[in-house]
Design a protein around this motif. Structure first.
Motif, PDB file in Angstrom:
ATOM      1  N   LEU A  43       5.579  11.991  10.994  1.00 54.39           N
ATOM      2  CA  LEU A  43       7.359  11.448  11.393  1.00 54.39           C
ATOM      3  C   LEU A  43       7.731  12.375  12.676  1.00 54.39           C
ATOM      4  CD1 LEU A  43       8.253  13.113   7.513  1.00 54.39           C
ATOM      5  CD2 LEU A  43       8.047  10.376   8.866  1.00 54.39           C
ATOM      6  N   ILE A  44       7.130  13.606  12.558  1.00 53.87           N
ATOM      7  CA  ILE A  44       7.889  13.880  13.864  1.00 53.87           C
ATOM      8  C   ILE A  44       7.658  12.952  15.523  1.00 53.87           C
ATOM      9  CG2 ILE A  44       8.270  16.268  15.438  1.00 53.87           C
ATOM     10  CD1 ILE A  44       7.906  17.593  13.368  1.00 53.87           C
ATOM     11  N   PHE A  45       6.437  12.815  15.802  1.00 58.72           N
ATOM     12  CA  PHE A  45       6.191  12.593  16.604  1.00 58.72           C
ATOM     13  C   PHE A  45       5.753  10.310  17.200  1.00 58.72           C
ATOM     14  CE2 PHE A  45       4.548  16.164  18.988  1.00 58.72           C
ATOM     15  CZ  PHE A  45       4.820  15.802  20.531  1.00 58.72           C
ATOM     16  N   SER A  46       6.132   9.644  16.017  1.00 60.07           N
ATOM     17  CA  SER A  46       6.021   8.786  16.224  1.00 60.07           C
ATOM     18  C   SER A  46       7.102   7.609  15.988  1.00 60.07           C
ATOM     19  CB  SER A  46       4.413   8.416  15.182  1.00 60.07           C
ATOM     20  OG  SER A  46       4.748   8.169  14.010  1.00 60.07           O
ATOM     21  N   CYS A  47       6.287   6.513  17.164  1.00 64.31           N
ATOM     22  CA  CYS A  47       7.300   4.931  16.100  1.00 64.31           C
ATOM     23  C   CYS A  47       6.972   4.292  16.118  1.00 64.31           C
ATOM     24  CB  CYS A  47       7.646   4.113  17.391  1.00 64.31           C
ATOM     25  SG  CYS A  47       8.916   4.935  18.402  1.00 64.31           S
ATOM     26  N   THR A  48       5.445   3.745  14.966  1.00 65.90           N
ATOM     27  CA  THR A  48       5.169   3.106  14.468  1.00 65.90           C
ATOM     28  C   THR A  48       4.380   3.857  13.460  1.00 65.90           C
ATOM     29  OG1 THR A  48       3.511   2.888  15.950  1.00 65.90           O
ATOM     30  CG2 THR A  48       5.538   1.287  15.773  1.00 65.90           C
ATOM     31  N   PRO A  49       4.836   5.135  11.893  1.00 65.05           N
ATOM     32  CA  PRO A  49       3.815   5.808  11.489  1.00 65.05           C
ATOM     33  C   PRO A  49       3.694   5.149   9.968  1.00 65.05           C
ATOM     34  CG  PRO A  49       5.550   6.391  11.052  1.00 65.05           C
ATOM     35  CD  PRO A  49       5.892   5.763  12.807  1.00 65.05           C
ATOM     36  N   SER A  50       2.409   4.990   9.536  1.00 69.85           N
ATOM     37  CA  SER A  50       2.663   4.391   8.716  1.00 69.85           C
ATOM     38  C   SER A  50       1.628   4.468   6.727  1.00 69.85           C
ATOM     39  CB  SER A  50       1.724   2.928   8.260  1.00 69.85           C
ATOM     40  OG  SER A  50       2.608   1.542   9.303  1.00 69.85           O
ATOM     41  N   VAL A  51       2.387   4.984   6.321  1.00 63.42           N
ATOM     42  CA  VAL A  51       1.807   5.467   4.960  1.00 63.42           C
ATOM     43  C   VAL A  51       0.640   4.107   3.828  1.00 63.42           C
ATOM     44  CG1 VAL A  51       0.839   7.297   3.043  1.00 63.42           C
ATOM     45  CG2 VAL A  51       2.750   7.712   4.987  1.00 63.42           C
ATOM     46  N   PHE A  52      -0.353   4.071   4.278  1.00 61.25           N
ATOM     47  CA  PHE A  52      -0.855   2.988   2.659  1.00 61.25           C
ATOM     48  C   PHE A  52      -1.336   3.766   1.838  1.00 61.25           C
ATOM     49  CE2 PHE A  52      -1.073   1.490   6.937  1.00 61.25           C
ATOM     50  CZ  PHE A  52      -0.141   0.736   6.930  1.00 61.25           C
ATOM     51  N   ILE A  53      -1.260   3.201   0.377  1.00 56.93           N
ATOM     52  CA  ILE A  53      -1.473   4.384  -1.391  1.00 56.93           C
ATOM     53  C   ILE A  53      -1.516   2.340  -1.919  1.00 56.93           C
ATOM     54  CG2 ILE A  53      -0.856   5.430  -2.608  1.00 56.93           C
ATOM     55  CD1 ILE A  53       1.275   7.017  -0.985  1.00 56.93           C
ATOM     56  N   ASP A  54      -3.341   3.218  -2.174  1.00 57.49           N
ATOM     57  CA  ASP A  54      -3.332   1.857  -2.935  1.00 57.49           C
ATOM     58  C   ASP A  54      -3.841   1.822  -3.960  1.00 57.49           C
ATOM     59  OD1 ASP A  54      -4.897  -0.195  -4.077  1.00 57.49           O
ATOM     60  OD2 ASP A  54      -6.534  -0.865  -2.332  1.00 57.49           O
ATOM     61  N   ILE A  55      -3.595   2.014  -5.455  1.00 58.99           N
ATOM     62  CA  ILE A  55      -3.524   2.360  -6.305  1.00 58.99           C
ATOM     63  C   ILE A  55      -4.936   1.286  -7.634  1.00 58.99           C
ATOM     64  CG2 ILE A  55      -3.306   3.302  -8.701  1.00 58.99           C
ATOM     65  CD1 ILE A  55      -0.493   4.265  -7.180  1.00 58.99           C
ATOM     66  N   ASP A  56      -5.896   1.654  -8.452  1.00 57.95           N
ATOM     67  CA  ASP A  56      -6.246   0.796  -9.507  1.00 57.95           C
ATOM     68  C   ASP A  56      -6.038   0.993 -10.280  1.00 57.95           C
ATOM     69  OD1 ASP A  56      -8.191   3.034  -9.823  1.00 57.95           O
ATOM     70  OD2 ASP A  56     -10.134   2.371  -8.453  1.00 57.95           O
ATOM     71  N   GLU A  57      -6.717  -0.069 -11.129  1.00 58.46           N
ATOM     72  CA  GLU A  57      -6.347  -0.120 -12.908  1.00 58.46           C
ATOM     73  C   GLU A  57      -6.776   1.362 -13.103  1.00 58.46           C
ATOM     74  OE1 GLU A  57      -8.148  -2.136 -10.898  1.00 58.46           O
ATOM     75  OE2 GLU A  57      -7.632  -4.072 -10.862  1.00 58.46           O
ATOM     76  N   SER A  58      -7.759   2.115 -12.625  1.00 57.05           N
ATOM     77  CA  SER A  58      -8.210   3.423 -13.609  1.00 57.05           C
ATOM     78  C   SER A  58      -7.691   4.928 -13.050  1.00 57.05           C
ATOM     79  CB  SER A  58      -9.545   3.914 -13.020  1.00 57.05           C
ATOM     80  OG  SER A  58     -10.103   4.055 -11.579  1.00 57.05           O
ATOM     81  N   LEU A  59      -6.996   4.241 -12.192  1.00 50.85           N
ATOM     82  CA  LEU A  59      -5.289   5.523 -11.118  1.00 50.85           C
ATOM     83  C   LEU A  59      -6.175   6.259 -10.105  1.00 50.85           C
ATOM     84  CD1 LEU A  59      -2.978   6.066 -14.147  1.00 50.85           C
ATOM     85  CD2 LEU A  59      -3.215   4.884 -13.120  1.00 50.85           C
ATOM     86  N   LYS A  60      -7.597   5.826  -9.473  1.00 52.30           N
ATOM     87  CA  LYS A  60      -7.354   6.353  -8.629  1.00 52.30           C
ATOM     88  C   LYS A  60      -6.759   5.742  -7.310  1.00 52.30           C
ATOM     89  CE  LYS A  60     -12.899   7.039  -9.681  1.00 52.30           C
ATOM     90  NZ  LYS A  60     -13.715   6.159  -9.910  1.00 52.30           N
ATOM     91  N   ALA A  61      -6.888   6.081  -6.607  1.00 51.43           N
ATOM     92  CA  ALA A  61      -6.167   5.667  -5.479  1.00 51.43           C
ATOM     93  C   ALA A  61      -6.497   6.019  -4.009  1.00 51.43           C
ATOM     94  CB  ALA A  61      -4.800   6.662  -5.641  1.00 51.43           C
TER      95      ALA A  61
END
Length: 244
Positions: free
Chosen positions: A19-37
């Motif tokens: 958050l503090i240091f970047s121009c292009t920060p990205s977070v990807f959260i991929d949740i499957d059918e068993s709710l593992k992520a």
């Protein structure tokens, strides 16, 4: 409780440096059918902000801001698997990890992420607050200096508008740096196992200025976009809701 706090700090050390240091920060959260992520955090550093930090001696260009060995060890010690942290330089990095169940994530991260089933629907709630950032800054060596360099109003407790904050940055670091920072967004992409029925934002409850975050969805994927300069300039308690 100690276990929960330690894994929260380890995760936050990646999240808030982004958050503090970047121009292009990205977070990807991929949740499957068993709710593992599967979670991936990627940061591409802003050269303008890097130059500011280097010129004031806050960072060493030959060292990473992230101790990848200790962060990886902390995350694995607290039950996360598949942990991988690749550091390109002192602020560019990619981190990935796996949660055995997104339904239990709130046990590790307090109320930041909540998951529940209601009326046959599944709901994921993500809360973003100023307190999260300030608590972390106070407990982490070096981040106080960075917040001072950025003159973040939520840190200095100066009551100015987000636009006035950009003007302050422009006067100190130049118009180009200010404009780059104004266009810096944190992007959070969440993929879920079923088509998303709805998304919503419970807007900022504690400031006259809105965070101006956005949330949208297409098929099974939701996208949250948060202007970083606004997050650093106004107190916020904002919740993002994805229902599927």
């Amino acid at each position: 409780m100690k276990k929960a706090f330690s894994v929260f700090i380890a995760f936050s050390s990646i999240f808030f440096i982004t958050l503090i240091f970047s121009c292009t920060p990205s977070v990807f959260i991929d949740i499957d059918e068993s709710l593992k992520a599967d979670v991936k955090i990627q940061n591409i550093c802003s050269q303008e902000l890097n130059s500011i930090a280097k010129s004031f001696g806050v960072v060493d260009e030959n060292k990473s801001m992230i101790d990848e060995t200790s962060v990886k060890s902390e995350l694995e010690k607290n039950g996360l698997s598949g942990v991988s942290i690749k550091v390109e330089n002192f602020a560019d990095f990619t981190a990935s990890m796996k949660f055995n169940s997104i339904a239990n994530v709130d046990e590790k991260f307090g109320n930041t992420i909540q998951f529940e089933k209601k009326n046959g629907k599944t709901q994921l709630r993500f809360e973003l607050t100023s307190k999260m950032l300030l608590d972390f800054v106070q407990s982490t060596e070096g981040l106080n200096e960075i917040m001072e360099l950025l003159m973040a109003p939520i840190y200095t407790q100066e009551q100015i508008s987000p636009e006035e904050y950009l003007e302050v940055l422009s006067s100190f670091y130049g118009k180009q740096s200010s404009e780059k920072f104004a266009s810096s967004d944190l992007k959070i992409k969440i993929s879920v196992p079923e088509k998303i029925a709805s998304t919503s934002i419970l807007e900022n409850k504690i400031s006259e200025y809105p965070l101006r975050a956005k949330i949208s969805s297409e098929g099974k994927t939701a996208l949250i976009t948060i202007p970083i300069y606004r997050y650093l300039s106004i107190p916020t308690e904002t919740t993002f809701v994805v229902q599927f």
